[in-house]
Scaffold this active site. Sequence first.
Site, short mmCIF file in Angstrom:
data_model
loop_
_atom_site.label_atom_id
_atom_site.label_comp_id
_atom_site.label_asym_id
_atom_site.label_seq_id
_atom_site.Cartn_x
_atom_site.Cartn_y
_atom_site.Cartn_z
N ASP A 73 0.88 -1.31 0.31
CA ASP A 73 0.43 0.06 0.25
C ASP A 73 0.96 1.35 0.45
O ASP A 73 1.77 1.20 0.06
CB ASP A 73 -0.87 0.04 1.37
CG ASP A 73 -0.31 -0.25 2.14
OD1 ASP A 73 0.87 -0.93 2.39
OD2 ASP A 73 -0.92 0.65 3.58
N GLU A 97 0.24 -0.79 5.96
CA GLU A 97 1.37 -0.56 6.85
C GLU A 97 0.82 1.04 7.53
O GLU A 97 1.75 1.47 7.82
CB GLU A 97 2.62 -0.39 6.18
CG GLU A 97 3.76 -0.91 6.58
CD GLU A 97 4.16 1.09 6.85
OE1 GLU A 97 4.76 1.38 8.06
OE2 GLU A 97 4.40 1.30 6.28
#
Length: 455
Positions: free
Chosen positions: A88, A153
């Site tokens: 991400d 994350e």
Amino acid sequence: MDDVGAYIDNNRQRFVDELVEWVRIPSISSDPTHAKDMARNAEHLAARLRELGAGQVAIWPTAGHPAVFAEWMRATGKPTLLVYGHHDVQPVDPLGEWTTPPFEPSVREGRLWGRGVVDDKGQVYIHAKAIESIVRTSGELPINLRMIVEGEEEIGSANLDALMRDHARELDADFVCVSDTAMFGRGIPSLCVGLRGLTYVEVHVDGPAFDLHSGSFGGGVMNPVNALAQMIAGLHDADGRVTVAGFYDHVLPLKDEDRAQIASLPFDGAGWLRSTGSPAPWGEKGYSTLERVWARPTLDCCGIGGGFQGEGAKTIIPARASAKVSCRLVPDQEPDDIARKLAAHFARVAPPGVRVRVDFLHGGRPYLAPTDHPVFEVAKRAFSKAFGKPTVFMREGGSIPFVRTIADRSGKPCLLMGFGQPDENAHAPNEWLDLENYHLGIKSAAYLYDEIGKM
Ligand SMILES: [Zn+2]
């Protein structure tokens, strides 16, 4: 390994082109409108890893965004390395500040520009391309390798602990390698061996039931803003040490060799100060700037408010005041313990005539790598072979809670082998990746696998 190095040299451009394809997918985990992109992003990576002869590639769903898992487990009798990364990326606003669009990556000045190029897609591809280079030249990896690439994350890794627990067997390894940090400086291979933790609290000081007329009541009741300002001002002594009782009780002192090692780094103190805009450095007496920001605990008031803040003058005794206070922690301080000590401290130093409440907002534990484990020498050797320079140990003053999650869950030494640069604008507009570093990073990862295979 010579033919692996040659393969990496010969495919240098293609490795960039393939990264560009992945960076085009806008995998912004914080934005629900990109949920489909997150899934497509995971699929894209999984498909690339399947081409590399993995024994298993899976997409693991979570309560949030999916993680990608892959494993190559055919090196019987050899150690197993777990590689962690994330797929991400951060949001892109303010969009107007990007020179070229964040999801239309472009190459300028030997750099690849785009969202996620270094944090963390480029670093995930460093490992993927290292795997490819070995598999295509010698057929098999010299070690067993497992890879987990999570999708959350940038939004706090909320489901990582559950993933590590639910898939404990598949994530079992002898060593862990996290590639999601920056190097100390350009061309300096660096292993990050320490991270600070965090305790964040909010202090509320209440006085009268409502704002009072300062003429009618001033001098007769305690003013909460005055009280809070006095409490905050007393948090450090003249030497810059935190005055909270027991604050330093569990701080591991810096060893002489750690201090010598930190002092040996090519740190540009003047340039660092210039980058802050502050007129002078400040900090705990007896420590250098790097020691203060990497290896000593701190306490900072991040915001303070109360009373009349509007235009002009209004004469009151405010009813209340509050402040946000954060502490950066070092091993072996614990966030809960420090929060309790802060609450006790504020209760003790509050003047009569106010009520004090301390809320714990959040925390994270610090991390210190077990650098006496032989795998750190092995990693240094691999990193130095690729970059042609000695590898240094460094720390980060910030907190990366998932590293502690991985280290605690796996119970194994964790190599923080990052290939970013400190100024690559991760999380900011105009994120870039140094393409020379990308290239040498691929070699470093390939050499790391090779060196671990010889352990
Ligand atoms: Zn990252």
